[in-house]
Design an enzyme around this catalytic site. Structure first.
Site, PDB file in Angstrom:
ATOM      1  N   TYR A  52       0.838  -1.195   0.000  1.00 57.75           N
ATOM      2  CA  TYR A  52       0.000   0.000   0.000  1.00 57.75           C
ATOM      3  C   TYR A  52       0.878   1.252   0.000  1.00 57.75           C
ATOM      4  O   TYR A  52       1.619   1.512   0.952  1.00 57.75           O
ATOM      5  CB  TYR A  52      -0.934   0.025   1.201  1.00 57.75           C
ATOM      6  CG  TYR A  52      -2.019  -1.038   1.186  1.00 57.75           C
ATOM      7  CD1 TYR A  52      -2.306  -1.759   0.033  1.00 57.75           C
ATOM      8  CD2 TYR A  52      -2.764  -1.317   2.323  1.00 57.75           C
ATOM      9  CE1 TYR A  52      -3.306  -2.726   0.017  1.00 57.75           C
ATOM     10  CE2 TYR A  52      -3.771  -2.284   2.315  1.00 57.75           C
ATOM     11  CZ  TYR A  52      -4.027  -2.983   1.154  1.00 57.75           C
ATOM     12  OH  TYR A  52      -5.018  -3.948   1.151  1.00 57.75           O
ATOM     13  N   SER A 215     -13.394  -3.686   0.260  1.00 60.53           N
ATOM     14  CA  SER A 215     -14.146  -2.810  -0.650  1.00 60.53           C
ATOM     15  C   SER A 215     -15.650  -3.027  -0.524  1.00 60.53           C
ATOM     16  O   SER A 215     -16.338  -3.311  -1.517  1.00 60.53           O
ATOM     17  CB  SER A 215     -13.690  -3.025  -2.095  1.00 60.53           C
ATOM     18  OG  SER A 215     -12.361  -2.609  -2.277  1.00 60.53           O
ATOM     19  N   PRO A 216     -16.211  -2.888   0.666  1.00 55.85           N
ATOM     20  CA  PRO A 216     -17.646  -3.170   0.873  1.00 55.85           C
ATOM     21  C   PRO A 216     -18.598  -2.160   0.237  1.00 55.85           C
ATOM     22  O   PRO A 216     -19.812  -2.379   0.272  1.00 55.85           O
ATOM     23  CB  PRO A 216     -17.780  -3.172   2.395  1.00 55.85           C
ATOM     24  CG  PRO A 216     -16.681  -2.275   2.869  1.00 55.85           C
ATOM     25  CD  PRO A 216     -15.544  -2.522   1.926  1.00 55.85           C
ATOM     26  N   VAL A 225     -18.154   3.320  -6.499  1.00 56.13           N
ATOM     27  CA  VAL A 225     -19.020   3.093  -5.345  1.00 56.13           C
ATOM     28  C   VAL A 225     -20.463   2.966  -5.817  1.00 56.13           C
ATOM     29  O   VAL A 225     -20.920   3.757  -6.646  1.00 56.13           O
ATOM     30  CB  VAL A 225     -18.881   4.258  -4.347  1.00 56.13           C
ATOM     31  CG1 VAL A 225     -19.840   4.095  -3.178  1.00 56.13           C
ATOM     32  CG2 VAL A 225     -17.438   4.352  -3.834  1.00 56.13           C
ATOM     33  N   PHE A 226     -21.189   1.983  -5.304  1.00 59.33           N
ATOM     34  CA  PHE A 226     -22.589   1.812  -5.717  1.00 59.33           C
ATOM     35  C   PHE A 226     -23.524   2.749  -4.973  1.00 59.33           C
ATOM     36  O   PHE A 226     -24.639   3.019  -5.426  1.00 59.33           O
ATOM     37  CB  PHE A 226     -23.045   0.355  -5.550  1.00 59.33           C
ATOM     38  CG  PHE A 226     -22.970  -0.186  -4.147  1.00 59.33           C
ATOM     39  CD1 PHE A 226     -23.939   0.113  -3.202  1.00 59.33           C
ATOM     40  CD2 PHE A 226     -21.923  -1.012  -3.771  1.00 59.33           C
ATOM     41  CE1 PHE A 226     -23.871  -0.394  -1.909  1.00 59.33           C
ATOM     42  CE2 PHE A 226     -21.846  -1.533  -2.487  1.00 59.33           C
ATOM     43  CZ  PHE A 226     -22.824  -1.222  -1.550  1.00 59.33           C
TER      44      PHE A 226
END
Length: 305
Positions: A52, A215-216, A225-226
């Site tokens: 990262y 990544s929820p 993003v939904f």
């Protein structure tokens, strides 16, 4: 925050973990505020990886939290290794070097949890076992797990590794829920009947391995993003409807949907937005009904056979 046991261990962890993949995008002051907010909310589980930010994220975290012995005892640190430029590497030498690098950057002498990041096609599980044994006996790592692994890949490791595998970090969200959908579409001719994951969800439940959804809030593979996304109108209407019912945000309901699953998952949120952090942690206090859970599932476009 509500806590849970990590895998088969006695380690108590918050039900929502904090992913630090983007912490290097914050200024020092912003990172300090973010971490302090997480700690105030009881979210003291911080997930890292040696790749990262090329290691910068681990360093930024240690600086922002002002790491010392007292601070270290108040937090739970997890990191991952095994991804190198152009390859995956589970060799004994690389695992040991990677952990030493993470410890140095995090300003600590031990990790609570180490995960193998992505399956290495050239893995020699005997070498992994040797590395894990050294890391445990020297006190550098207390618990071990994997990320993005299928059941048989875990079984291969377990043939040689003596330490229990306590976690498996997998991509999972409302819109990326094939891990769940596949289990309900046996013998069906639809797209969810294809089992690409070897029933890894059920496997982890059977073997007391905590699933950590990463990544929820995302759909696809880092596509976006939904939440509040016009591509998912029905899903967002349903999330907003249920959120209003509980007096919380759609962010909270998206995490509560994962926490409602009886697998006792620990979502790893990667947001660096303090408001979204608060809303995510609030999900620990929400218990969706069975009907609400299925309504969200169907609103995401899945079908019941």
């Amino acid at each position: 925050m509500r806590t849970m046991k990590l895998g088969c261990t006695h380690l108590e962890v918050p039900v929502v973990g904090i992913g630090c993949m983007r912490i290097n995008r914050l200024s020092q002051a912003e990172a300090e505020r973010y971490i302090q907010t997480a700690l105030e909310l009881g979210a003291n589980f911080f997930d890292h990886a040696d790749i990262y930010g090329g290691g910068e994220c681990e360093s930024r975290f240690a600086e922002a939290i002002h790491m010392n012995d007292d601070v270290r005892e108040r937090v739970i640190l997890q990191s991952k290794c095994g991804i190198r430029k152009g390859m995956y590497d589970f060799s004994k030498e690389h695992i040991l070097e990677a952990v030493d690098g993470s410890l140095r950057r995090l300003h600590t002498d031990y990790l609570d949890v180490l995960l193998l990041h992505r399956p290495d096609a050239l893995v020699e599980p005997e070498e992994v076992a040797e590395a894990f044994e050294i890391l445990q006996t020297t006190g550098k790592v207390r618990y071990f797990g994997v990320s993005n692994h299928k059941p048989m890949q875990i079984e291969l490791l377990k043939k040689f590794v003596h330490q229990p595998i306590v976690a498996n970090q997998l991509q999972l969200s409302i819109t990326n829920a094939t891990l769940i959908a596949q289990g309900m579409n046996l013998n069906m001719g639809n797209e969810w009947a294809v089992d690409r994951d070897e029933s890894v969800l059920d496997y982890c439940r059977i073997h007391d391995i905590t699933i950590q959804p990463w990544s929820p809030f995302l759909y696809g593979f880092f596509e976006g993003v939904f939440l509040d996304n016009p591509k998912f109108p029905e899903l967002n209407r349903k999330l907003d409807e249920i959120a209003a019912r509980y007096g919380v945000s759609n962010v909270t309901i998206a995490i509560a949907w994962l926490l409602r699953h009886p697998a006792k998952m620990q979502p790893i949120i990667g947001t660096m937005n303090v408001d979204r952090l608060r809303a995510s942690c609030q999900a620990a206090d929400i218990q969706l009904t069975r009907q609400e859970w299925y309504e969200i599932y169907l609103a995401a476009g899945y079908q019941l056979p």
